[in-house]
Write a protein that holds these residues in place. Sequence first.
Motif, mmCIF file in Angstrom:
data_model
loop_
_atom_site.group_PDB
_atom_site.id
_atom_site.type_symbol
_atom_site.label_atom_id
_atom_site.label_comp_id
_atom_site.label_asym_id
_atom_site.label_seq_id
_atom_site.Cartn_x
_atom_site.Cartn_y
_atom_site.Cartn_z
ATOM 1 N N ARG A 84 0.862 -1.195 0.000
ATOM 2 C CA ARG A 84 0.000 0.000 0.000
ATOM 3 C C ARG A 84 0.895 1.240 0.000
ATOM 4 O O ARG A 84 1.948 1.253 0.633
ATOM 5 C CB ARG A 84 -0.873 -0.032 1.245
ATOM 6 N N ASP A 112 0.763 5.657 0.363
ATOM 7 C CA ASP A 112 -0.011 6.844 0.696
ATOM 8 C C ASP A 112 0.390 8.036 -0.179
ATOM 9 O O ASP A 112 -0.064 9.156 0.041
ATOM 10 C CB ASP A 112 0.184 7.212 2.171
ATOM 11 N N ARG A 113 1.238 7.807 -1.151
ATOM 12 C CA ARG A 113 1.756 8.881 -2.001
ATOM 13 C C ARG A 113 0.645 9.646 -2.713
ATOM 14 O O ARG A 113 0.742 10.844 -2.938
ATOM 15 C CB ARG A 113 2.729 8.311 -3.033
ATOM 16 N N TYR A 114 -0.412 8.967 -3.094
ATOM 17 C CA TYR A 114 -1.448 9.588 -3.924
ATOM 18 C C TYR A 114 -2.736 9.822 -3.132
ATOM 19 O O TYR A 114 -3.826 9.547 -3.608
ATOM 20 C CB TYR A 114 -1.703 8.722 -5.156
ATOM 21 N N LYS A 115 -2.613 10.355 -1.917
ATOM 22 C CA LYS A 115 -3.767 10.591 -1.044
ATOM 23 C C LYS A 115 -4.821 11.467 -1.709
ATOM 24 O O LYS A 115 -6.004 11.322 -1.458
ATOM 25 C CB LYS A 115 -3.321 11.251 0.258
ATOM 26 N N CYS A 116 -4.390 12.370 -2.576
ATOM 27 C CA CYS A 116 -5.323 13.314 -3.193
ATOM 28 C C CYS A 116 -6.339 12.615 -4.098
ATOM 29 O O CYS A 116 -7.371 13.192 -4.427
ATOM 30 C CB CYS A 116 -4.574 14.381 -3.975
ATOM 31 N N VAL A 173 -7.418 4.038 -2.111
ATOM 32 C CA VAL A 173 -6.293 3.258 -1.616
ATOM 33 C C VAL A 173 -5.469 2.867 -2.843
ATOM 34 O O VAL A 173 -5.997 2.354 -3.816
ATOM 35 C CB VAL A 173 -6.771 1.989 -0.867
#
Length: 176
Positions: free
Chosen positions: A39, A41-45, A49
Amino acid sequence: MYRNEYPPNVQQLNHHYHSRHSKLYFSMYHRNAGYEIARTDRYKCTGKVEACLLATKSWKRGDEINLCCGYIAELTSEEEHQLEQHDFSVMYSQKRGRNCLFLGPARFINHDCNPTCHFKTDGSFKVSFKVIRDIDPGQEITAFYGKDYFGSNNEECLCETCERYSSFADYRQEDS
């Protein structure tokens, strides 16, 4: 439609492709695979997931990551339209001149403007990776999708390199 409702020749063909596709995913558990799907979190925007490929061993420039592979399936215009509403790995193939669906564990490779790998094909529909920069265990395995994949000159790119340098253009100027 249930599997038993397909004609026998289609059932056999579906079984062949399902078996081949399953083997792609099982290969990541081979002790020499050298990667895992994780997983990120780089692309939270995006609000979704997201996944990435992480190295589980050291990879040296020139190595080939053959146990992380996938296949591309050419899409018709109708199929592209159907997939627009879903989160599938659709990529443009310059070689084929059309959008394709990227299948298998290799579909989890993320883009970076300073990638660790190049896409490698065997001349058919199979895709794997060739290492172009050394990769340490725990480091993300990345590939370059193209200079205009994320808008003109990748101006909308969210990769680590563009985050560090503010943009793809800034990275390329410093790289020259």
